[in-house]
Design a protein around this motif. Structure first.
Motif, PDB file in Angstrom:
ATOM      1  N   LEU A  18       0.835  -1.213   0.000  1.00  0.00           N
ATOM      2  CA  LEU A  18       0.000   0.000   0.000  1.00  0.00           C
ATOM      3  C   LEU A  18       0.867   1.260   0.000  1.00  0.00           C
ATOM      4  O   LEU A  18       0.569   2.245  -0.688  1.00  0.00           O
ATOM      5  N   ILE A  19       1.953   1.236   0.790  1.00  0.00           N
ATOM      6  CA  ILE A  19       2.867   2.391   0.805  1.00  0.00           C
ATOM      7  C   ILE A  19       3.492   2.584  -0.568  1.00  0.00           C
ATOM      8  O   ILE A  19       3.572   3.700  -1.092  1.00  0.00           O
ATOM      9  N   GLN A  20       3.921   1.467  -1.173  1.00  0.00           N
ATOM     10  CA  GLN A  20       4.572   1.548  -2.484  1.00  0.00           C
ATOM     11  C   GLN A  20       3.620   2.090  -3.545  1.00  0.00           C
ATOM     12  O   GLN A  20       4.023   2.853  -4.418  1.00  0.00           O
ATOM     13  N   ILE A  21       2.356   1.700  -3.462  1.00  0.00           N
ATOM     14  CA  ILE A  21       1.377   2.215  -4.437  1.00  0.00           C
ATOM     15  C   ILE A  21       1.309   3.737  -4.335  1.00  0.00           C
ATOM     16  O   ILE A  21       1.347   4.446  -5.337  1.00  0.00           O
ATOM     17  N   SER A  22       1.231   4.255  -3.106  1.00  0.00           N
ATOM     18  CA  SER A  22       1.140   5.714  -2.932  1.00  0.00           C
ATOM     19  C   SER A  22       2.419   6.399  -3.405  1.00  0.00           C
ATOM     20  O   SER A  22       2.387   7.463  -4.011  1.00  0.00           O
ATOM     21  N   ARG A  23       3.574   5.751  -3.158  1.00  0.00           N
ATOM     22  CA  ARG A  23       4.862   6.347  -3.583  1.00  0.00           C
ATOM     23  C   ARG A  23       4.997   6.339  -5.109  1.00  0.00           C
ATOM     24  O   ARG A  23       5.449   7.297  -5.714  1.00  0.00           O
ATOM     25  N   VAL A  24       4.625   5.211  -5.745  1.00  0.00           N
ATOM     26  CA  VAL A  24       4.724   5.108  -7.207  1.00  0.00           C
ATOM     27  C   VAL A  24       3.773   6.110  -7.874  1.00  0.00           C
ATOM     28  O   VAL A  24       4.122   6.765  -8.862  1.00  0.00           O
ATOM     29  N   THR A  79       7.732  -3.989  -6.954  1.00  0.00           N
ATOM     30  CA  THR A  79       7.507  -4.465  -8.326  1.00  0.00           C
ATOM     31  C   THR A  79       6.009  -4.555  -8.627  1.00  0.00           C
ATOM     32  O   THR A  79       5.544  -4.102  -9.673  1.00  0.00           O
ATOM     33  N   GLU A  80       5.257  -5.124  -7.695  1.00  0.00           N
ATOM     34  CA  GLU A  80       3.810  -5.280  -7.899  1.00  0.00           C
ATOM     35  C   GLU A  80       3.106  -3.917  -7.946  1.00  0.00           C
ATOM     36  O   GLU A  80       2.191  -3.705  -8.747  1.00  0.00           O
ATOM     37  N   ALA A  81       3.541  -2.984  -7.096  1.00  0.00           N
ATOM     38  CA  ALA A  81       2.937  -1.644  -7.076  1.00  0.00           C
ATOM     39  C   ALA A  81       3.216  -0.915  -8.387  1.00  0.00           C
ATOM     40  O   ALA A  81       2.329  -0.263  -8.959  1.00  0.00           O
ATOM     41  N   THR A  82       4.443  -1.037  -8.887  1.00  0.00           N
ATOM     42  CA  THR A  82       4.813  -0.379 -10.155  1.00  0.00           C
ATOM     43  C   THR A  82       3.991  -0.944 -11.312  1.00  0.00           C
ATOM     44  O   THR A  82       3.487  -0.197 -12.156  1.00  0.00           O
ATOM     45  N   PHE A  83       3.849  -2.263 -11.338  1.00  0.00           N
ATOM     46  CA  PHE A  83       3.073  -2.922 -12.394  1.00  0.00           C
ATOM     47  C   PHE A  83       1.615  -2.448 -12.364  1.00  0.00           C
ATOM     48  O   PHE A  83       1.017  -2.129 -13.386  1.00  0.00           O
ATOM     49  N   LEU A  84       1.059  -2.385 -11.153  1.00  0.00           N
ATOM     50  CA  LEU A  84      -0.341  -1.985 -10.992  1.00  0.00           C
ATOM     51  C   LEU A  84      -0.571  -0.551 -11.490  1.00  0.00           C
ATOM     52  O   LEU A  84      -1.486  -0.283 -12.268  1.00  0.00           O
TER      53      LEU A  84
END
Length: 712
Positions: A224-230, A680-685
């Motif tokens: 969830l953090i990575q999604i917000s950062r990406v 990796t998953e956050a970037t892909f999403l």
């Protein structure tokens, strides 16, 4: 019933329980389900006093009697001593150097005690155990000897949590909660579903169940953090940046005037920044460099590329006059002044004006009257010259973000020791001016790679891991009172050679002897007097601490920097950025009381020259202290950060309060593969669905998580 409804919709609460849940941050059923056990205890580890054996570590439940503060007979060491009892017997308990514990634990109060049982002259005792108040003796769940222990508060015990969560599970709510992680992600990383994980973490039958659940929630939080950062990174790339003439040859010419040879790490960092300047969107980069690795020189060289570039006028045509501007924000006035002096030395032969703004005054370089020197000017005059673009470089503290400070062509923002500024403060400086400026955040605080990838996922990372030529590795030593005289002799020897010294104390003034809970530690006031009178009467000693005014601090530092003062007795106010190359020895009193990051920063004060630096960590008693041993062994801050993460998770350098990451999320930082997988998953999403239209739940949860994060 929905998971976002108040806890009271399902459970009847007393006034005390309502207050307790509020204190724990639990308002909804979801909050309750995500309040995970702090640890698990096996009923086999809980002993009765009568059943304990020498040399075993035991967990006991009982109460104290006869707790008192005293001093040991021979060595006069302050201590707390008492008798701990349960229904089977009693055992003597002693805490050395922690007399205040006798006042913190009430006689007759139920306590959980964990420590190593020792036998002497046929009698058992436990020295320096961990003691904490207990709401009750751990309960046994049906067919389960693996017991969850939750973070508790008044009126809310682990037993209460057990029954409350049982009620939630029996209500069928778990069946209605949507899982934010897709079946593909669960399968790829062998993670349990949300429902299974909630059962496993609250009522595990085996230790393995709890571990699998914690891994799942750790992945979820970091994801969830990575999604917000990406998403933040992608949003930044939609902005328009100033066009900068990032000519490597011009910058190399500027660097040739440096009074030292730049390291390969500095050259690489500058190259990465110049490459970022060529992009149409603004740079967002974190420059992480150990103490004394040369971050300021990187900042100056990249700033030169900016201020020698012309602004773009109307119609997108480059002007033939004017300069793009740079704002350099520092956490303290001492540091702002130091960087102002460094920049003026780097830019001395160039026709570029440099300003400094702090709460205590404004300066400009060069002076029109005194060539080659800075001059003090009025605030209104400085602001006028910054607003019309005459001053291309402005260095300052929080004063930079005031509404009255306006730039004409702000193209580059440098934030030093950026973790000391709140998110709002960094955003405030980065949004001054119309076109988005490039942003360089710098820090000397060692950050584990996993934490940098998580919390700073929206920033590109540059690491300066090479020290300037000629720097010697610091010699760090843990010293007990028995070795104090030898430490003083070493300091005297270095003072005779012309060097200077820091003595760091945990307190400013002496503790009130009538207050048992006051921090019993050496103070700046008393230590400066004692050292001057009894130890170094032939040398000049001064004090530096946070109660002094900015002017007093500045004058004190000027005398120390000029060599007039030989020994500076200070608090950790010298922790950030103070640069006195001739100071080569630091003595840190009560070293065990300082955080590991603080110790590393303090030690860095004497690593700024080619002289041999020394650091003496003074402790009250010899003992096994993994943190202090880590700082003695670590060759640099990065190695220290990873070692600290290994010793105690992210708790010492970084913790829940500092970052807004839960304890379970922090556990993930020990697992680089897990963090990289989440990234990796956050970037892909986000790449495939930038607005997260197909994943509304992830959008909602990641935005909520982003508001919880903070970077102080």
């Amino acid at each position: 019933m929905r998971v976002d409804e108040p806890v009271e919709k399902l459970l009847r609460l007393t006034h005390i329980q309502r207050a307790g849940l509020k204190k724990l941050g639990i308002a909804t059923i979801r909050d309750l389900l995500y309040h995970f056990p702090a640890r698990y205890e096996s009923s086999a580890d809980i002993k009765r006093i009568a059943d304990t054996q020498p040399n075993e570590t035991a967990i006991l439940y009982g109460a104290f009697s006869k707790l008192e503060m005293k001093r040991s007979w021979k060595t006069k060491v302050p201590m707390a001593e008492g008798t701990f009892e349960d229904e089977s017997g009693s055992v003597r308990i002693v805490w050395f150097h922690q007399p205040y514990l006798a006042k913190m634990i009430r006689t007759g109060e139920l306590v959980r005690l964990q420590g190593k049982v020792t036998e002497r002259n046929g009698k058992k005792y436990i020295a320096n155990p961990v003691a904490e108040k207990a709401a009750g003796i751990p309960f046994m769940t049906s067919g389960n000897s693996f017991l969850p222990v939750y973070p508790e508060t008044v009126g809310i015990t682990s037993l209460w949590f057990y029954h409350a969560i049982k009620r939630v599970m029996e209500s069928g709510i778990l069946e209605t909660i949507p899982d934010p992680l897709s079946p593909e992600i669960l399968k790829t990383y062998s993670l349990p579903s949300l429902k299974s994980a909630l059962v496993f973490i609250h009522v595990p039958k085996r230790e393995k169940d709890a571990a699998v659940a914690r891994k799942r929630f750790a992945f979820e939080e970091v994801f969830l953090i990575q999604i917000s950062r990406v998403r933040e990174r992608e949003k930044n790339r939609e902005k328009q940046a100033h066009e900068i003439d990032a000519d490597e040859n011009r910058v190399a010419e500027f660097m040739r005037a440096f009074p030292f040879t730049p390291t390969s790490g500095q050259k690489k960092a500058i190259g990465e920044i110049l490459a970022d300047f060529l992009e149409p969107y603004p740079m967002s980069r974190l420059l992480e460099g150990d103490v004394g690795s040369g971050k300021t020189a990187v900042a100056a060289a990249s700033a030169y590329a900016v201020v020698t570039s012309r602004p773009t006028g109307k119609g997108g045509v480059k002007q033939t006059f004017g300069n793009l501007q740079v704002a350099y924000m520092c956490p303290t006035e001492i540091l702002a002044k130091q960087h102002f002096e460094t920049f003026t030395s780097f830019f001395r032969k160039y026709p570029i004006q440099i300003g400094m703004i702090t709460s205590s005054g404004c300066y400009k370089f060069p002076s029109k009257i005194k060539k080659g020197e800075a001059t003090e000017i009025s605030r209104s005059q400085l602001l006028k010259w910054v607003a019309n673009g005459e001053i291309p470089i402005l260095i300052g503290t929080h004063s930079l973000i005031q509404k009255t400070v306006n730039f004409k062509h702000l193209a580059y923002v440098i934030v030093d020791e950026q973790h000391r500024f709140g998110t709002f403060q960094r955003q405030a400086i980065a949004t001054k001016g119309g076109t988005a400026p490039h942003l360089l955040s710098m820090t000397a605080t060692p950050i584990p790679r996993t934490l940098a990838l998580t919390v700073y996922g929206d920033l590109d990372l540059t690491v300066l891991d090479e020290m300037p030529a000629g720097r010697k590795a610091i010699k760090t030593e843990i010293s007990t009172p028995a070795r104090r005289a030898g430490v003083y002799e070493k300091i005297r020897e270095l003072l005779k050679e012309g060097r200077q010294a820091y003595v760091i104390c945990p307190r400013i003034d002496e503790p009130d002897p009538t207050k048992a809970l006051a921090l019993q530690a050496r103070s700046v006031s008393a230590e400066a007097k004692r050292l001057q009178k009894d130890v170094f009467p032939e040398y000049t000693i001064e004090k530096l601490h946070s109660k002094m005014t900015p002017t007093e601090k500045e004058e004190t530092m000027e005398r120390f920097a000029s060599g007039t003062t030989h020994i500076l007795v200070a608090t950790s106010v010298v922790e950030v950025g103070v640069n006195v190359p001739n100071a080569t020895v630091i003595m840190i009193e009560g070293a065990e009381r300082f955080g590991l990051a603080q110790l590393h920063q303090l030690r860095g004060r004497v690593m700024r020259s080619t002289y041999q630096p020394y650091c003496f960590l003074m402790v009250e008693h010899a003992g096994d202290n993994p943190r202090l041993k880590a700082i003695v062994a670590a060759k640099n801050g990065f190695e220290l950060a990873e070692k600290d993460l290994e010793i105690r998770g992210a708790g010492e350098l970084y913790g829940r309060r500092q970052w807004g990451i839960s304890d379970v999320g922090m556990e993930a930082l020990k697992n680089l593969k897990l963090v990289e997988a989440a990234r990796t998953e956050a970037t892909f999403l986000v790449t495939n669905d930038p607005l997260l239209r197909k994943s509304p739940l992830l959008k909602k949860l990641s935005e909520e998580k982003a508001t919880e994060l903070h970077f102080e």
